[in-house]
Enzyme design. Structure first.
Site, short mmCIF file in Angstrom:
data_model
loop_
_atom_site.label_atom_id
_atom_site.label_comp_id
_atom_site.label_asym_id
_atom_site.label_seq_id
_atom_site.Cartn_x
_atom_site.Cartn_y
_atom_site.Cartn_z
N GLY A 79 69.35 86.48 -18.84
CA GLY A 79 70.69 87.27 -18.89
C GLY A 79 71.37 87.06 -17.09
N CYS A 80 70.45 87.02 -16.21
CA CYS A 80 71.23 87.32 -15.12
C CYS A 80 70.62 85.83 -14.07
CB CYS A 80 69.55 87.94 -14.15
SG CYS A 80 70.21 88.59 -12.41
#
Length: 113
Positions: A10-11
């Protein structure tokens, strides 16, 4: 060359660092640290090898690390908090035979390739 990345899909920085490793032809082991956090001992080794303190490896954005007093806490307390709540681990951490880097910015990975 082989590398291990402690990765959060998610980064964006973590995704971009992983892409750099793959584009460089590195054989990458991906550790989804939010689901499988490293032990306190492994984290201590990673930070030691990266030349940073556990406090420097704390993720502040989107966490309560500062409110919990972790910036001034001793290493053992910080590492225990990271194991209990892996979102406190700043990402991505990358380890190769040449060393370890907290890849912020992502180009730091080039130092260990």
């Amino acid at each position: 060359m082989k590398a291990t990345i402690w990765h959060n899909p998610g980064c964006g920085t973590s995704r971009n660092t992983l892409a750099m490793l793959q584009e460089a032809g590195v054989e990458v082991t991906i550790v989804p640290y939010l689901k499988a956090p490293p032990s306190a001992e492994k984290l201590a080794q990673l930070y030691r090898d990266a030349g940073i303190t556990p406090q420097q490896g704390l993720r502040l954005r989107g966490t309560d690390a500062e409110a919990r007093g972790l910036l001034a806490a001793d290493d053992a307390t910080v590492l225990a908090a990271m194991v209990a709540m892996p979102k406190l681990i700043e990402r991505p951490l990358v380890e190769t035979d040449k060393g370890v880097r907290l890849c912020r910015p992502k180009e730091k990975v080039l130092e260990i390739l």
